[in-house]
Design a protein around this motif. Structure first.
Motif, PDB file in Angstrom:
ATOM      1  N   LEU A 109      46.655  31.282  51.575  1.00  0.00           N
ATOM      2  CA  LEU A 109      45.649  30.202  51.570  1.00  0.00           C
ATOM      3  C   LEU A 109      44.298  30.691  52.066  1.00  0.00           C
ATOM      4  CD1 LEU A 109      47.122  26.955  53.215  1.00  0.00           C
ATOM      5  CD2 LEU A 109      46.070  27.173  50.943  1.00  0.00           C
ATOM      6  N   MET A 110      44.319  31.599  53.045  1.00  0.00           N
ATOM      7  CA  MET A 110      43.077  32.027  53.688  1.00  0.00           C
ATOM      8  C   MET A 110      42.402  33.162  52.921  1.00  0.00           C
ATOM      9  SD  MET A 110      42.783  29.835  55.876  1.00  0.00           S
ATOM     10  CE  MET A 110      43.607  28.741  56.983  1.00  0.00           C
ATOM     11  N   ARG A 111      42.890  33.451  51.702  1.00  0.00           N
ATOM     12  CA  ARG A 111      42.210  34.426  50.843  1.00  0.00           C
ATOM     13  C   ARG A 111      41.790  33.741  49.551  1.00  0.00           C
ATOM     14  NH1 ARG A 111      46.390  38.194  51.828  1.00  0.00           N
ATOM     15  NH2 ARG A 111      47.204  37.797  49.740  1.00  0.00           N
ATOM     16  N   ALA A 112      40.656  34.161  49.012  1.00  0.00           N
ATOM     17  CA  ALA A 112      40.187  33.673  47.707  1.00  0.00           C
ATOM     18  C   ALA A 112      40.172  34.860  46.757  1.00  0.00           C
ATOM     19  CB  ALA A 112      38.775  33.110  47.838  1.00  0.00           C
ATOM     20  N   CYS A 113      40.242  34.586  45.459  1.00  0.00           N
ATOM     21  CA  CYS A 113      40.098  35.692  44.507  1.00  0.00           C
ATOM     22  C   CYS A 113      39.304  35.197  43.303  1.00  0.00           C
ATOM     23  CB  CYS A 113      41.445  36.276  44.088  1.00  0.00           C
ATOM     24  SG  CYS A 113      42.450  35.233  43.060  1.00  0.00           S
ATOM     25  N   CYS A 114      38.805  36.138  42.522  1.00  0.00           N
ATOM     26  CA  CYS A 114      38.014  35.785  41.333  1.00  0.00           C
ATOM     27  C   CYS A 114      38.883  35.970  40.093  1.00  0.00           C
ATOM     28  CB  CYS A 114      36.779  36.689  41.241  1.00  0.00           C
ATOM     29  SG  CYS A 114      35.790  36.381  39.756  1.00  0.00           S
ATOM     30  N   ALA A 115      39.041  34.898  39.329  1.00  0.00           N
ATOM     31  CA  ALA A 115      39.837  34.975  38.090  1.00  0.00           C
ATOM     32  C   ALA A 115      39.099  35.809  37.040  1.00  0.00           C
ATOM     33  CB  ALA A 115      40.093  33.569  37.553  1.00  0.00           C
ATOM     34  N   GLY A 116      37.817  36.095  37.294  1.00  0.00           N
ATOM     35  CA  GLY A 116      37.051  36.888  36.317  1.00  0.00           C
ATOM     36  C   GLY A 116      37.169  38.373  36.575  1.00  0.00           C
ATOM     37  N   CYS A 117      36.906  38.792  37.849  1.00  0.00           N
ATOM     38  CA  CYS A 117      36.869  40.249  38.102  1.00  0.00           C
ATOM     39  C   CYS A 117      37.969  40.718  39.041  1.00  0.00           C
ATOM     40  CB  CYS A 117      35.497  40.626  38.683  1.00  0.00           C
ATOM     41  SG  CYS A 117      35.267  40.115  40.401  1.00  0.00           S
ATOM     42  N   GLY A 118      38.757  39.790  39.629  1.00  0.00           N
ATOM     43  CA  GLY A 118      39.868  40.203  40.489  1.00  0.00           C
ATOM     44  C   GLY A 118      39.480  40.445  41.932  1.00  0.00           C
ATOM     45  N   HIS A 119      38.208  40.322  42.276  1.00  0.00           N
ATOM     46  CA  HIS A 119      37.756  40.531  43.663  1.00  0.00           C
ATOM     47  C   HIS A 119      38.492  39.573  44.597  1.00  0.00           C
ATOM     48  CE1 HIS A 119      35.129  41.574  46.959  1.00  0.00           C
ATOM     49  NE2 HIS A 119      34.667  40.343  47.065  1.00  0.00           N
ATOM     50  N   VAL A 120      38.835  40.050  45.794  1.00  0.00           N
ATOM     51  CA  VAL A 120      39.545  39.228  46.801  1.00  0.00           C
ATOM     52  C   VAL A 120      38.718  39.228  48.080  1.00  0.00           C
ATOM     53  CG1 VAL A 120      41.645  39.074  48.227  1.00  0.00           C
ATOM     54  CG2 VAL A 120      41.821  39.760  45.826  1.00  0.00           C
ATOM     55  N   TRP A 121      38.584  38.069  48.709  1.00  0.00           N
ATOM     56  CA  TRP A 121      37.804  37.981  49.945  1.00  0.00           C
ATOM     57  C   TRP A 121      38.343  36.833  50.799  1.00  0.00           C
ATOM     58  CZ3 TRP A 121      36.519  36.112  45.235  1.00  0.00           C
ATOM     59  CH2 TRP A 121      36.047  34.818  45.133  1.00  0.00           C
ATOM     60  N   PRO A 122      37.969  36.796  52.098  1.00  0.00           N
ATOM     61  CA  PRO A 122      38.450  35.708  52.957  1.00  0.00           C
ATOM     62  C   PRO A 122      37.950  34.362  52.427  1.00  0.00           C
ATOM     63  CG  PRO A 122      37.515  37.469  54.283  1.00  0.00           C
ATOM     64  CD  PRO A 122      37.181  37.791  52.851  1.00  0.00           C
ATOM     65  N   ALA A 123      38.866  33.402  52.228  1.00  0.00           N
ATOM     66  CA  ALA A 123      38.462  32.134  51.622  1.00  0.00           C
ATOM     67  C   ALA A 123      37.610  31.322  52.599  1.00  0.00           C
ATOM     68  CB  ALA A 123      39.708  31.325  51.254  1.00  0.00           C
ATOM     69  N   PRO A 124      36.557  30.665  52.080  1.00  0.00           N
ATOM     70  CA  PRO A 124      35.849  29.696  52.908  1.00  0.00           C
ATOM     71  C   PRO A 124      36.792  28.507  53.133  1.00  0.00           C
ATOM     72  CG  PRO A 124      35.063  29.592  50.640  1.00  0.00           C
ATOM     73  CD  PRO A 124      36.036  30.735  50.710  1.00  0.00           C
ATOM     74  N   MET A 125      36.502  27.673  54.111  1.00  0.00           N
ATOM     75  CA  MET A 125      37.420  26.546  54.355  1.00  0.00           C
ATOM     76  C   MET A 125      37.466  25.615  53.152  1.00  0.00           C
ATOM     77  SD  MET A 125      39.181  26.861  56.893  1.00  0.00           S
ATOM     78  CE  MET A 125      39.876  25.230  57.025  1.00  0.00           C
ATOM     79  N   GLU A 126      36.310  25.454  52.497  1.00  0.00           N
ATOM     80  CA  GLU A 126      36.256  24.579  51.316  1.00  0.00           C
ATOM     81  C   GLU A 126      35.860  25.407  50.091  1.00  0.00           C
ATOM     82  OE1 GLU A 126      36.766  20.527  52.744  1.00  0.00           O
ATOM     83  OE2 GLU A 126      35.480  20.784  50.991  1.00  0.00           O
ATOM     84  N   MET A 127      36.586  25.288  49.006  1.00  0.00           N
ATOM     85  CA  MET A 127      36.217  25.973  47.766  1.00  0.00           C
ATOM     86  C   MET A 127      35.926  24.918  46.702  1.00  0.00           C
ATOM     87  SD  MET A 127      38.939  29.147  47.735  1.00  0.00           S
ATOM     88  CE  MET A 127      38.102  29.985  46.366  1.00  0.00           C
ATOM     89  N   HIS A 128      34.993  25.206  45.814  1.00  0.00           N
ATOM     90  CA  HIS A 128      34.608  24.251  44.771  1.00  0.00           C
ATOM     91  C   HIS A 128      34.496  24.974  43.429  1.00  0.00           C
ATOM     92  CE1 HIS A 128      32.693  23.237  48.708  1.00  0.00           C
ATOM     93  NE2 HIS A 128      33.352  22.109  48.476  1.00  0.00           N
ATOM     94  N   PRO A 129      34.665  24.225  42.318  1.00  0.00           N
ATOM     95  CA  PRO A 129      34.635  24.880  40.999  1.00  0.00           C
ATOM     96  C   PRO A 129      33.340  25.639  40.719  1.00  0.00           C
ATOM     97  CG  PRO A 129      35.413  22.610  40.803  1.00  0.00           C
ATOM     98  CD  PRO A 129      34.956  22.788  42.230  1.00  0.00           C
ATOM     99  N   GLU A 130      32.214  25.151  41.302  1.00  0.00           N
ATOM    100  CA  GLU A 130      30.931  25.791  40.977  1.00  0.00           C
ATOM    101  C   GLU A 130      30.649  27.025  41.850  1.00  0.00           C
ATOM    102  OE1 GLU A 130      31.463  22.705  41.779  1.00  0.00           O
ATOM    103  OE2 GLU A 130      30.423  22.195  43.638  1.00  0.00           O
ATOM    104  N   ASP A 131      31.550  27.309  42.816  1.00  0.00           N
ATOM    105  CA  ASP A 131      31.309  28.486  43.670  1.00  0.00           C
ATOM    106  C   ASP A 131      31.255  29.745  42.803  1.00  0.00           C
ATOM    107  OD1 ASP A 131      31.568  26.715  45.739  1.00  0.00           O
ATOM    108  OD2 ASP A 131      33.538  27.437  46.410  1.00  0.00           O
ATOM    109  N   LYS A 132      30.396  30.677  43.220  1.00  0.00           N
ATOM    110  CA  LYS A 132      30.290  31.926  42.454  1.00  0.00           C
ATOM    111  C   LYS A 132      30.997  33.062  43.196  1.00  0.00           C
ATOM    112  CE  LYS A 132      26.186  30.790  39.749  1.00  0.00           C
ATOM    113  NZ  LYS A 132      26.659  29.386  39.780  1.00  0.00           N
ATOM    114  N   CYS A 133      31.632  33.928  42.425  1.00  0.00           N
ATOM    115  CA  CYS A 133      32.304  35.106  43.001  1.00  0.00           C
ATOM    116  C   CYS A 133      31.256  35.969  43.706  1.00  0.00           C
ATOM    117  CB  CYS A 133      32.971  35.922  41.896  1.00  0.00           C
ATOM    118  SG  CYS A 133      33.514  37.560  42.430  1.00  0.00           S
ATOM    119  N   PRO A 134      31.509  36.375  44.970  1.00  0.00           N
ATOM    120  CA  PRO A 134      30.530  37.206  45.691  1.00  0.00           C
ATOM    121  C   PRO A 134      30.348  38.592  45.060  1.00  0.00           C
ATOM    122  CG  PRO A 134      32.510  36.855  47.025  1.00  0.00           C
ATOM    123  CD  PRO A 134      32.649  36.024  45.807  1.00  0.00           C
ATOM    124  N   ALA A 135      31.289  38.991  44.200  1.00  0.00           N
ATOM    125  CA  ALA A 135      31.170  40.338  43.609  1.00  0.00           C
ATOM    126  C   ALA A 135      30.512  40.284  42.234  1.00  0.00           C
ATOM    127  CB  ALA A 135      32.557  40.973  43.505  1.00  0.00           C
TER     128      ALA A 135
END
Ligand code: APR
Length: 232
Positions: A109-135
């Motif tokens: 739960l505490m990790r996020a990933c990008c369905a586009g490039c596969g990047h993984v990073w610590p998830a923010p507490m709230e995620m939203h559809p419009e968030d952009k992948c940091p990578a």
């Protein structure tokens, strides 16, 4: 190499206040898993899925590990390098209790990933559809959890550990979801002593050499004490 392999499920975190899935008031009695725990559901309604995991992330952040998680961390400290926890849970309570050799086969739960490039990073507490992948900058972020129909993590490593286990314990799992439900058969075939620690009989209880029923916060510390007893 781990000679004690421990599979955990939602039941080990129940007394920390985190809902299980299939108990009478479990998550799957409140949500349709097809909508919130499948890739198809995510691509149909990203906001619904992010809201589901945002709520679970908030619950997890507010929860504390319990004596069952802590007993497993003590076991690992007593036998460095010989204990492996394979958890189906996506909460981080094993790590917060001090377990280090943990495989999160269904992600975290505490990790996020990008369905586009596969990047993984610590998830923010709230995620939203419009968030952009940091990578890569694409609006393709998702919780780094394994949904139904996706491949669990580290299956080769898990299979190798089961093949060498001397002791296999399953804690707080209903044994209804594969491949985890098949781990006891693999461990037993490899000669491991198999024990089930659960609130009540599960789908796989018959496959264990022994079973101890009760709340994890009671039966897990007792079991760990029995494993440590010869050592003390
Ligand atoms: N102590 C010990 N066991 C408990 C407790 C408790 N306090 N409370 C409940 N249990 C047991 C229940 O009796 C049940 O057998 O924990 C088990 C929980 O079963 P499930 O809710 O099915 O959870 P789990 O087995 O972890 O589910 C596996 O299914 O939905 C997917 O990805 C999800 O990882 C999850 C997987």
């Amino acid at each position: 190499m781990a000679r004690i392999v421990i599979l955990t499920g939602a039941g080990i975190s129940a007394e920390s206040g985190l809902s299980t899935f299939r108990d009478k008031d479990g998550l799957w009695s409140k949500y349709d898993l097809e909508e919130v725990a499948t890739p198809e559901g995510f691509y149909r309604n990203r906001r619904l899925v992010h809201d589901f995991y945002n709520a679970r992330r908030a619950n997890c952040a507010g929860a504390r590990s319990n004596s069952a998680h802590e007993a497993l961390a003590q076991l690992e400290a007593a036998f460095p390098g010989e204990v492996l926890v394979v958890t189906q849970n996506v909460d981080d309570l094993h790590r917060r209790a001090g377990s280090q050799n943990v495989i999160e086969m269904h992600g975290a739960l505490m990790r996020a990933c990008c369905a586009g490039c596969g990047h993984v990073w610590p998830a923010p507490m709230e995620m939203h559809p419009e968030d952009k992948c940091p990578a890569c900058g694409q609006p393709e972020t998702r919780p780094d959890v394994v949904w139904f129909g996706e491949i669990p993590h580290a299956m080769d490593e898990i299979g190798a550990a089961l093949g060498r286990a001397e002791i296999f314990a399953a804690i707080g799992t209903s044994g209804q979801v594969w491949p985890a439900a098949g781990f006891v058969a693999e461990a037993r075939a490899a000669g491991a002593q198999c024990i089930e620690l659960n609130l009540e009989r599960s789908e796989i209880s018959g496959e264990f050499h022994s079973r101890h029923f009760g709340p994890a916060s009671v039966v897990v510390p007792l079991w760990v004490d029995s494993v440590l007893a010869p050592k003390t």
